[in-house]
Design a protein around this motif. Sequence first.
Motif, PDB file in Angstrom:
ATOM      1  N   TYR A 265       8.264 -10.829  10.500  1.00 48.95           N
ATOM      2  CA  TYR A 265       9.183 -10.181   9.954  1.00 48.95           C
ATOM      3  C   TYR A 265       9.116 -10.809   8.354  1.00 48.95           C
ATOM      4  N   PRO A 266       9.759 -10.263   7.206  1.00 48.10           N
ATOM      5  CA  PRO A 266       9.455 -10.560   6.076  1.00 48.10           C
ATOM      6  C   PRO A 266      10.198 -11.608   5.632  1.00 48.10           C
ATOM      7  N   GLU A 267       9.833 -12.521   4.536  1.00 47.72           N
ATOM      8  CA  GLU A 267      10.512 -13.849   4.290  1.00 47.72           C
ATOM      9  C   GLU A 267      11.687 -13.536   3.545  1.00 47.72           C
ATOM     10  N   ARG A 268      12.565 -14.320   3.144  1.00 47.67           N
ATOM     11  CA  ARG A 268      13.783 -14.511   2.483  1.00 47.67           C
ATOM     12  C   ARG A 268      13.587 -15.263   1.543  1.00 47.67           C
ATOM     13  N   THR A 269      14.142 -15.035   0.294  1.00 46.58           N
ATOM     14  CA  THR A 269      14.230 -15.734  -0.832  1.00 46.58           C
ATOM     15  C   THR A 269      15.184 -17.166  -0.722  1.00 46.58           C
ATOM     16  N   LEU A 270      14.978 -18.079  -1.488  1.00 45.35           N
ATOM     17  CA  LEU A 270      16.012 -19.298  -1.461  1.00 45.35           C
ATOM     18  C   LEU A 270      17.656 -18.787  -1.812  1.00 45.35           C
ATOM     19  N   GLU A 271      17.602 -17.780  -2.690  1.00 45.66           N
ATOM     20  CA  GLU A 271      19.232 -17.488  -3.043  1.00 45.66           C
ATOM     21  C   GLU A 271      19.674 -16.758  -1.694  1.00 45.66           C
ATOM     22  N   GLU A 272      18.962 -15.925  -0.834  1.00 43.09           N
ATOM     23  CA  GLU A 272      19.449 -15.303   0.134  1.00 43.09           C
ATOM     24  C   GLU A 272      19.981 -16.274   1.248  1.00 43.09           C
ATOM     25  N   VAL A 273      18.951 -17.300   1.440  1.00 43.08           N
ATOM     26  CA  VAL A 273      19.137 -18.229   2.564  1.00 43.08           C
ATOM     27  C   VAL A 273      20.338 -19.069   1.996  1.00 43.08           C
ATOM     28  N   ARG A 274      20.712 -19.501   0.837  1.00 40.99           N
ATOM     29  CA  ARG A 274      21.786 -20.049   0.275  1.00 40.99           C
ATOM     30  C   ARG A 274      23.173 -19.421   0.850  1.00 40.99           C
ATOM     31  N   GLN A 275      23.128 -17.914   0.845  1.00 37.42           N
ATOM     32  CA  GLN A 275      24.101 -17.375   1.185  1.00 37.42           C
ATOM     33  C   GLN A 275      24.427 -17.461   2.798  1.00 37.42           C
ATOM     34  N   PHE A 276      23.354 -17.476   3.353  1.00 33.98           N
ATOM     35  CA  PHE A 276      23.254 -17.319   4.890  1.00 33.98           C
ATOM     36  C   PHE A 276      23.582 -18.601   5.496  1.00 33.98           C
TER      37      PHE A 276
ATOM     38  N   SER B 251      11.450 -23.182   6.675  1.00 41.55           N
ATOM     39  CA  SER B 251      11.776 -23.430   8.173  1.00 41.55           C
ATOM     40  C   SER B 251      11.822 -21.743   8.484  1.00 41.55           C
ATOM     41  N   THR B 252      12.853 -21.251   7.838  1.00 41.09           N
ATOM     42  CA  THR B 252      13.406 -19.727   8.253  1.00 41.09           C
ATOM     43  C   THR B 252      12.374 -18.856   8.011  1.00 41.09           C
ATOM     44  N   ASN B 253      11.417 -18.999   6.869  1.00 36.27           N
ATOM     45  CA  ASN B 253      10.457 -18.217   6.473  1.00 36.27           C
ATOM     46  C   ASN B 253       9.288 -18.277   7.558  1.00 36.27           C
ATOM     47  N   TYR B 254       8.863 -19.349   8.127  1.00 44.59           N
ATOM     48  CA  TYR B 254       7.903 -20.060   9.046  1.00 44.59           C
ATOM     49  C   TYR B 254       8.416 -19.028  10.263  1.00 44.59           C
ATOM     50  N   ALA B 255       9.402 -19.225  10.677  1.00 45.34           N
ATOM     51  CA  ALA B 255      10.050 -18.597  11.976  1.00 45.34           C
ATOM     52  C   ALA B 255       9.956 -17.140  11.774  1.00 45.34           C
TER      53      ALA B 255
ATOM     54  N   LEU C  56      22.573 -18.415  10.667  1.00 45.84           N
ATOM     55  CA  LEU C  56      21.328 -18.585   9.817  1.00 45.84           C
ATOM     56  C   LEU C  56      20.437 -17.391  10.109  1.00 45.84           C
ATOM     57  N   ILE C  57      20.005 -17.938  11.333  1.00 45.51           N
ATOM     58  CA  ILE C  57      18.832 -16.833  11.909  1.00 45.51           C
ATOM     59  C   ILE C  57      19.344 -15.341  11.931  1.00 45.51           C
ATOM     60  N   GLU C  58      20.406 -15.193  12.593  1.00 45.43           N
ATOM     61  CA  GLU C  58      20.938 -13.734  12.769  1.00 45.43           C
ATOM     62  C   GLU C  58      21.063 -13.198  11.421  1.00 45.43           C
ATOM     63  N   ARG C  59      21.370 -13.953  10.489  1.00 46.27           N
ATOM     64  CA  ARG C  59      21.449 -13.227   8.998  1.00 46.27           C
ATOM     65  C   ARG C  59      19.998 -13.114   8.635  1.00 46.27           C
ATOM     66  N   ALA C  60      19.226 -13.784   8.735  1.00 44.49           N
ATOM     67  CA  ALA C  60      17.738 -13.768   8.206  1.00 44.49           C
ATOM     68  C   ALA C  60      16.890 -12.695   8.713  1.00 44.49           C
ATOM     69  N   VAL C  61      17.095 -12.445  10.188  1.00 42.40           N
ATOM     70  CA  VAL C  61      16.477 -11.467  10.627  1.00 42.40           C
ATOM     71  C   VAL C  61      16.719 -10.098  10.137  1.00 42.40           C
ATOM     72  N   PRO C  62      15.800  -8.958  10.161  1.00 40.59           N
ATOM     73  CA  PRO C  62      15.820  -7.746   9.555  1.00 40.59           C
ATOM     74  C   PRO C  62      17.073  -6.990  10.378  1.00 40.59           C
ATOM     75  N   ALA C  63      17.986  -6.195   9.657  1.00 38.22           N
ATOM     76  CA  ALA C  63      18.988  -5.581  10.524  1.00 38.22           C
ATOM     77  C   ALA C  63      18.518  -4.786  11.582  1.00 38.22           C
ATOM     78  N   GLY C  64      19.350  -4.935  12.866  1.00 35.90           N
ATOM     79  CA  GLY C  64      18.855  -4.275  13.838  1.00 35.90           C
ATOM     80  C   GLY C  64      17.995  -4.929  14.909  1.00 35.90           C
ATOM     81  N   THR C  65      17.421  -6.079  14.512  1.00 34.23           N
ATOM     82  CA  THR C  65      16.626  -6.935  15.561  1.00 34.23           C
ATOM     83  C   THR C  65      17.275  -7.267  16.556  1.00 34.23           C
ATOM     84  N   ASN C  66      16.665  -7.134  17.853  1.00 35.03           N
ATOM     85  CA  ASN C  66      17.410  -7.196  18.876  1.00 35.03           C
ATOM     86  C   ASN C  66      17.705  -8.877  19.399  1.00 35.03           C
ATOM     87  N   VAL C  67      18.636  -8.961  20.463  1.00 33.77           N
ATOM     88  CA  VAL C  67      18.915 -10.454  20.709  1.00 33.77           C
ATOM     89  C   VAL C  67      17.613 -11.239  21.234  1.00 33.77           C
TER      90      VAL C  67
END
Length: 213
Positions: free
Chosen positions: A33-44, A23-27, A52-63
């Motif tokens: 934006y680029p996808e995140r790995t299973l292990e990245e989402v595990r930590q998010f 679901s994170t990668n679909y959004a 979770l989404i704030e951590r998943a979007v690329p750094a610097g993504t605006n509100v």
Amino acid sequence: MYQTVIFDLDGTLLNTLEDLTDSTNYALTSCGYPERTLEEVRQFVGNGIRKLIERAVPAGTNVEQTDKVFDIFRSYYFEHCQIKTRPYDGIMDLLQYLKEHSFQMAIVSNKNDAAVKELAKDYFSEYIDVAIGEREGIQKKPAPDSVFEAMRLLGAEPETTVYVGDSDVDYQTATNAGLDCVSVTWGFRNEEELRSLHPAYLIHKPEELKQIV
């Protein structure tokens, strides 16, 4: 020693990681934006789906863009939260044991309240009467508010209540609520990280909880 068991949901009762990742990668991909790995989402995960989404979007993504990703995720996940999600091995046997021995049970999660109630109803309605997720008007974990609300609804006392979870957030929640914490190693955090928290108990299989309660 205990009469009430309060469970975290993701990483404790249900393995939801693959559906959360999908679901994170679909959004993310819907917004370019680029996808995140299973292990990245595990930590998010652990602090609610907004975090979770704030951590998943690329750094610097605006509100504004983060809000867009979040809205897509929330809508998609609610419709696809049971594609790959399953109870962990041994969980259903544990809940049956607790029910047979007259334990009260609740779920307290930082997942969206509607999703928590839907998953609780579909998987655990035979065993668990109270399920509380993130919603307006109640602070999310590690604040103890949702735990206190679950205890109020069950008529439970802190001296006879234990909290079971898989993360540092769960340990902090139990501590803030004045409850003993059982940390489980089959979820989203590794044993070394959990052991460093010094929980009251650390278990590797659901059946080990029977010996504690």
